[in-house]
Design a protein around this motif. Sequence first.
Motif, PDB file in Angstrom:
ATOM      1  N   ASN A   1       0.896  -1.228   0.070  1.00 22.91           N
ATOM      2  CA  ASN A   1      -0.035   0.259   0.219  1.00 22.91           C
ATOM      3  C   ASN A   1       0.836   1.313  -0.190  1.00 22.91           C
ATOM      4  O   ASN A   1       0.290   2.309  -0.054  1.00 22.91           O
ATOM      5  N   GLY A   2       2.214   0.797  -0.126  1.00 20.35           N
ATOM      6  CA  GLY A   2       3.095   1.984   0.054  1.00 20.35           C
ATOM      7  C   GLY A   2       3.509   2.624  -1.332  1.00 20.35           C
ATOM      8  O   GLY A   2       3.391   1.968  -2.496  1.00 20.35           O
ATOM      9  N   GLY A   3       4.188   3.588  -1.603  1.00 15.74           N
ATOM     10  CA  GLY A   3       4.619   4.334  -2.773  1.00 15.74           C
ATOM     11  C   GLY A   3       6.166   3.939  -3.190  1.00 15.74           C
ATOM     12  O   GLY A   3       6.654   4.266  -3.990  1.00 15.74           O
ATOM     13  N   LYS A   4       6.589   2.724  -2.326  1.00 16.99           N
ATOM     14  CA  LYS A   4       8.252   2.326  -2.715  1.00 16.99           C
ATOM     15  C   LYS A   4       7.904   0.770  -2.387  1.00 16.99           C
ATOM     16  O   LYS A   4       6.879   0.178  -2.023  1.00 16.99           O
ATOM     17  N   GLU A   5       8.993   0.154  -2.932  1.00 16.84           N
ATOM     18  CA  GLU A   5       9.140  -1.258  -2.607  1.00 16.84           C
ATOM     19  C   GLU A   5       8.930  -1.859  -1.432  1.00 16.84           C
ATOM     20  O   GLU A   5       9.031  -1.284  -0.158  1.00 16.84           O
TER      21      GLU A   5
END
Length: 217
Positions: free
Chosen positions: A157-161
Amino acid sequence: MAAIVTYLAIFAVISGALAYDPDMLQDLCVANTSPGIKVNGFTCKAEANVTEADFFFDGLAKPGKVNNSVGSLVTGANVEKIPGLNTLGVSMSRIDYAADGLNPPHTHPRATEMIFVLEGELDVGFITTANKLISKTVKKGETFVFPRGLVHFQKNNGGKEASVIAAFNSQLPGTQSIAMTLFTSTPEVPDNVLTKAFQVGTKEINKIKTKLAPKKS
């Protein structure tokens, strides 16, 4: 690092008490994966031919390269990769997620799964046979359990890996992706079964099949 060591120690204790695979009857039974006799598991390699390589695998050390439409990659560390796991009733895997990546709804017919979040934040959950969704957001250093055989998923749900380590109480837990199982099986599930089950037309079914079909090289 300390949290990972603690997790692995707890997993070792739990797996010993709850292992689902048949108990071992000797010190070791390194899998003989060459073609031959089929048994429930693998026959044992001659002990004279057993080496430390049968118990070693470095495939979980680094993130896998995610390059697919769902945005996740599973790297297994089971008996097929580590022959020494044969009859020991445990295995692991690493799951790497691209930003907004998904490990689609699936089941493990032979094992309970426990994940430990290495990096990132994920929405995870499973559905009971009473059709109840049990879900939670898990962060770095936290764990979550998916009971054996129940449909479950993980969504970055995040904008990174993000990445997790998963542990199983089976040397070969098996995986059935719900979408892939229903829409890409061989032979195919009849269209009239799928249209009635999902209450849609043949056109919609064929559209899904086209999207899920393996890409031609």
